[in-house]
Design a protein around this motif. Sequence first.
Motif, PDB file in Angstrom:
ATOM      1  N   ARG A  19      39.040 -13.699 -74.209  1.00  0.00           N
ATOM      2  CA  ARG A  19      38.061 -13.432 -75.266  1.00  0.00           C
ATOM      3  C   ARG A  19      36.658 -13.805 -74.804  1.00  0.00           C
ATOM      4  NH1 ARG A  19      38.188 -15.180 -81.605  1.00  0.00           N
ATOM      5  NH2 ARG A  19      36.632 -13.669 -82.190  1.00  0.00           N
ATOM      6  N   TRP A  20      35.720 -12.906 -74.990  1.00  0.00           N
ATOM      7  CA  TRP A  20      34.298 -13.016 -74.706  1.00  0.00           C
ATOM      8  C   TRP A  20      33.932 -12.804 -73.242  1.00  0.00           C
ATOM      9  CZ3 TRP A  20      31.906 -12.488 -79.027  1.00  0.00           C
ATOM     10  CH2 TRP A  20      32.406 -13.079 -80.193  1.00  0.00           C
ATOM     11  N   GLY A  22      34.401 -10.346 -71.006  1.00  0.00           N
ATOM     12  CA  GLY A  22      33.813  -9.043 -70.714  1.00  0.00           C
ATOM     13  C   GLY A  22      32.413  -8.911 -71.280  1.00  0.00           C
ATOM     14  N   ALA A  23      32.207  -9.417 -72.495  1.00  0.00           N
ATOM     15  CA  ALA A  23      30.876  -9.352 -73.122  1.00  0.00           C
ATOM     16  C   ALA A  23      29.876 -10.224 -72.370  1.00  0.00           C
ATOM     17  CB  ALA A  23      30.965  -9.779 -74.586  1.00  0.00           C
ATOM     18  N   ILE A  24      30.309 -11.383 -71.911  1.00  0.00           N
ATOM     19  CA  ILE A  24      29.434 -12.267 -71.139  1.00  0.00           C
ATOM     20  C   ILE A  24      29.041 -11.589 -69.834  1.00  0.00           C
ATOM     21  CG2 ILE A  24      29.341 -14.448 -69.843  1.00  0.00           C
ATOM     22  CD1 ILE A  24      31.260 -15.560 -72.100  1.00  0.00           C
ATOM     23  N   ARG A  26      28.974  -8.372 -69.150  1.00  0.00           N
ATOM     24  CA  ARG A  26      28.072  -7.239 -69.419  1.00  0.00           C
ATOM     25  C   ARG A  26      26.651  -7.720 -69.679  1.00  0.00           C
ATOM     26  NH1 ARG A  26      30.355  -2.107 -72.579  1.00  0.00           N
ATOM     27  NH2 ARG A  26      28.247  -1.491 -72.054  1.00  0.00           N
ATOM     28  N   ALA A  27      26.511  -8.834 -70.386  1.00  0.00           N
ATOM     29  CA  ALA A  27      25.180  -9.395 -70.622  1.00  0.00           C
ATOM     30  C   ALA A  27      24.551  -9.833 -69.301  1.00  0.00           C
ATOM     31  CB  ALA A  27      25.263 -10.571 -71.593  1.00  0.00           C
ATOM     32  N   VAL A  42      25.188 -11.875 -77.009  1.00  0.00           N
ATOM     33  CA  VAL A  42      26.566 -11.659 -77.459  1.00  0.00           C
ATOM     34  C   VAL A  42      26.721 -12.221 -78.875  1.00  0.00           C
ATOM     35  CG1 VAL A  42      29.008 -12.034 -76.943  1.00  0.00           C
ATOM     36  CG2 VAL A  42      27.351 -11.863 -75.058  1.00  0.00           C
ATOM     37  N   LEU A  45      29.128 -15.434 -80.402  1.00  0.00           N
ATOM     38  CA  LEU A  45      29.628 -16.267 -79.305  1.00  0.00           C
ATOM     39  C   LEU A  45      29.112 -17.687 -79.498  1.00  0.00           C
ATOM     40  CD1 LEU A  45      30.994 -16.678 -76.542  1.00  0.00           C
ATOM     41  CD2 LEU A  45      28.890 -15.836 -75.487  1.00  0.00           C
ATOM     42  N   ALA A  94      34.404   0.478 -69.957  1.00  0.00           N
ATOM     43  CA  ALA A  94      33.514   0.858 -71.066  1.00  0.00           C
ATOM     44  C   ALA A  94      33.582   2.357 -71.331  1.00  0.00           C
ATOM     45  CB  ALA A  94      32.080   0.430 -70.766  1.00  0.00           C
ATOM     46  N   ARG A 126      26.927   0.927 -76.927  1.00  0.00           N
ATOM     47  CA  ARG A 126      26.687   0.403 -75.570  1.00  0.00           C
ATOM     48  C   ARG A 126      25.908  -0.873 -75.621  1.00  0.00           C
ATOM     49  NH1 ARG A 126      26.063   4.534 -70.804  1.00  0.00           N
ATOM     50  NH2 ARG A 126      28.173   5.226 -70.938  1.00  0.00           N
TER      51      ARG A 126
END
Length: 126
Positions: A19-20, A22-24, A26-27, A42, A45, A94, A126
Motif C-alpha cells: 500500500r502506497w 506505487g503512489a510514492i 510515481r511522485a 499523495v 498518505l 498505469a 494521471r
Amino acid sequence: MEGPFCPRYHHAVELIGRRWTGAILRAMFAGATRFCELTGAVPDLSDRMLSERLKELEVEGIVVRQVQREPTSRIEYHLSDKGRALEPVLNALATWAETWVSAPDADSTAGGDTAAASGPERPLPR
C-alpha cells in the motif's frame, strides 16, 4: 522463467504492491524529493506510512536518503538507478490500469467489489 513460481518475481510484486508504494514512486518520478513534497503529492498518505515505505525502499536500494548540510539540515530522497529502472514498469501498469481498471465509485456500498467484470469503464486520473 523456469516455472509458475519465481521467488524474485514474487518479492518484487510484494514490494511494489505494498500500500502506497506505487503512489510514492510515481511522485518521485515526477520530481518530489522531500518528505513534505511526497506527503503533499499523495492524498491521505500519513507521515508514519511514508516514513515506513521510504525505509523499506531504502533497504531495497530503490531510494537513496541524502542529508543536505546547509544552515539547517534537510533530508532528500532520490531514486537510485535501480529505482529509476522501475519507471517504465510502473508506466506500463498505469497504462493497463487506465484501460482495464474501473475508478472507485463514490456511491458504492462498503465491502462490495465495484470492479467491472470485463472491459474498460473509466480511466484512472494521471
